[in-house]
Design a protein around this motif. Structure first.
Motif, mmCIF file in Angstrom:
data_model
loop_
_atom_site.group_PDB
_atom_site.id
_atom_site.type_symbol
_atom_site.label_atom_id
_atom_site.label_comp_id
_atom_site.label_asym_id
_atom_site.label_seq_id
_atom_site.Cartn_x
_atom_site.Cartn_y
_atom_site.Cartn_z
ATOM 1 N N GLU A 53 -34.507 -29.388 50.170
ATOM 2 C CA GLU A 53 -33.084 -29.061 50.108
ATOM 3 C C GLU A 53 -32.302 -29.817 51.176
ATOM 4 O O GLU A 53 -31.167 -30.255 50.935
ATOM 5 N N ARG A 57 -29.231 -32.285 50.299
ATOM 6 C CA ARG A 57 -27.920 -32.070 50.936
ATOM 7 C C ARG A 57 -27.436 -33.345 51.619
ATOM 8 O O ARG A 57 -26.264 -33.727 51.498
ATOM 9 N N ARG A 84 -30.616 -25.874 42.394
ATOM 10 C CA ARG A 84 -30.918 -25.004 43.534
ATOM 11 C C ARG A 84 -29.692 -24.686 44.381
ATOM 12 O O ARG A 84 -29.770 -23.875 45.302
ATOM 13 N N GLU A 86 -27.611 -26.881 46.248
ATOM 14 C CA GLU A 86 -27.294 -27.628 47.468
ATOM 15 C C GLU A 86 -25.819 -28.044 47.513
ATOM 16 O O GLU A 86 -25.162 -27.908 48.546
#
Length: 235
Positions: A53, A57, A84, A86
């Motif tokens: 993640e 990002r 998810r 981000e």
């Protein structure tokens, strides 16, 4: 005795109808089970091959800078295929009123656990439910390559429709000009359907009344060139 004018279904026929209904229910249960299996697999693939993640990002921050530079109006943002979450977190931290949409119930549950504003549903259907000119930003990161092109056309048309004047549509997708991506890496994900040359997507956005404001090849591979490209198009 049966009422006059009504005919009672004979036992063999009734049994056949019951068997057909039972088969239909069994098929529906099997389809639901298959869908859940595919969605779990899809999320596991993303966790393994897309990166952590934090990595995702970091890569997505480039899009925030592009959007802020273009200066869209103070209206809601929509993220199609939020995964998810981000990008949802990045945009929310920047002060955007954003909603993510994803059909993968397990990805959505992860977002719910982090208190991110997401909806479990179909991206195109969600856009179709919105009124004209009600959004500042619509984003689609690594989404369009999973669809048949007719669905991509509908989605881009709807995204253009819901954007307010000054609104921005931003996408990221694998770069077919990178031979490693087009020859191998793209096909590592079995849910991918087709590569989308940047000229095709730029033309499609212009066809639906948007102006390509920024086109950039991103995520460099020092041997084969950028792995992805992004386009920002303004209303």
């Amino acid at each position: 005795m049966a009422a006059k004018g009504k005919r009672r279904m004979k036992a063999p026929a009734a049994a056949a109808v019951v068997r057909e209904l039972q088969k239909e229910l069994k098929d529906q249960d099997a389809a639901a089970g298959t869908s859940a299996m595919v969605q779990r697999f899809e999320l596991a693939m993303q966790n393994r091959f897309r990166g952590s993640e934090d990595d995702v990002r970091r890569k997505l921050l480039v899009h925030l800078a592009t959007i802020q530079r273009l200066g869209p109006p103070q209206l809601p943002w929509i993220d199609l295929g939020c995964g998810r979450g981000e990008w949802i977190a990045i945009a929310a931290e920047a002060g955007a009123q954003i909603t993510g949409i994803d059909r993968n119930q397990f990805a959505v549950e992860q977002c719910f656990a982090r208190h991110l504003p997401v909806v479990h549903g179909d991206a195109l259907g969600y856009l179709q439910s919105l009124a004209d000119g009600t959004c500042a930003v619509v984003t689609a990161f690594h989404v369009l390559e999973n669809w048949e092109f007719a669905r991509t056309l509908e989605t881009l048309r709807e995204a253009a429709r819901v954007l307010a004047p000054g609104g921005v549509f931003v996408l990221e997708t694998p770069n077919p000009a990178n031979p490693r991506v087009s020859g191998y890496q793209f096909w590592l994900d079995p849910l991918h359907l087709r590569l989308l040359p940047r000229e095709l997507i730029a033309f499609t956005l212009e066809h639906f009344g948007l102006r390509v404001a920024h086109l950039e090849e991103i995520n460099p591979d020092h041997q084969y060139g950028p792995e992805d490209y992004s386009i920002a198009a303004a209303r």
